[in-house]
Design a protein around this motif. Sequence first.
Motif, mmCIF file in Angstrom:
data_model
loop_
_atom_site.group_PDB
_atom_site.id
_atom_site.type_symbol
_atom_site.label_atom_id
_atom_site.label_comp_id
_atom_site.label_asym_id
_atom_site.label_seq_id
_atom_site.Cartn_x
_atom_site.Cartn_y
_atom_site.Cartn_z
ATOM 1 N N HIS A 97 -22.208 31.581 33.516
ATOM 2 C CA HIS A 97 -23.206 30.873 34.315
ATOM 3 C C HIS A 97 -24.157 30.050 33.449
ATOM 4 O O HIS A 97 -24.876 29.200 33.953
ATOM 5 N N THR B 1 -23.652 25.973 33.148
ATOM 6 C CA THR B 1 -24.150 25.032 34.142
ATOM 7 C C THR B 1 -25.477 24.459 33.664
ATOM 8 O O THR B 1 -26.336 25.201 33.175
ATOM 9 N N ARG C 103 -31.974 29.380 33.508
ATOM 10 C CA ARG C 103 -31.235 28.553 34.467
ATOM 11 C C ARG C 103 -32.110 27.443 35.053
ATOM 12 O O ARG C 103 -31.610 26.588 35.784
#
Length: 216
Positions: free
Chosen positions: A19, A22, A205
Amino acid sequence: MELVPENSPDRAGGRSRPHDLTPPIRIPAGLVVLVGPPASGKTSFVRALVEGRQIEAEAVVSSDEIRAELFGASAEPGDSDAADAADARIFEERDRRIVARLAAGLSAIAESTNVTPQARERLIGLARRFGAPVTVLRFAPDVADLLQQYTERGRTDLTAADVRAYAAVMSRDAGADRLRAEGAAAVHDVLGRGQGVTPAEAAARFAFAMCCPPVR
């Protein structure tokens, strides 16, 4: 100005999970509303943001911290009327701090449960006064994970039943579609223990723009 976290995939070095490949989700300057039950990881997440220099500590407006400032960390009102009066003072002060930041063209992060539509309506109303976009970050762990985190943190101000009740309200009244219908410009889920993600990894993120031209 936009700050990119040191542990972001945009930085060289470090190990990456799938992840992490990204690109970070870009959060515009404005009001960021955290939505999640107690013990869902909101405080750990914003602490990781501050420690990673993604945001400044002053951007976080926490109802729990304001409660401790005004009444002491262990103070508990003796009756319901006193509790209601304390809550009113806490959220008036929270609103004042959010308004001060938005009026100066700075982002604010509202850290409280915000699982009810009424709580979010109050915050969204503040943002609308300044034409500031509202971004909602959802914390919705599995109930078993939520109760485990609650137990590990040893909170005495809430019972397991209270935590379950908050989680039920979250499930019923804080879905992504509803949040957008209420006025959120964007809604993002924050990963956590259930996905094998640490607070620092969850924070990485996101990339936050913390200021914009002040409203005149």
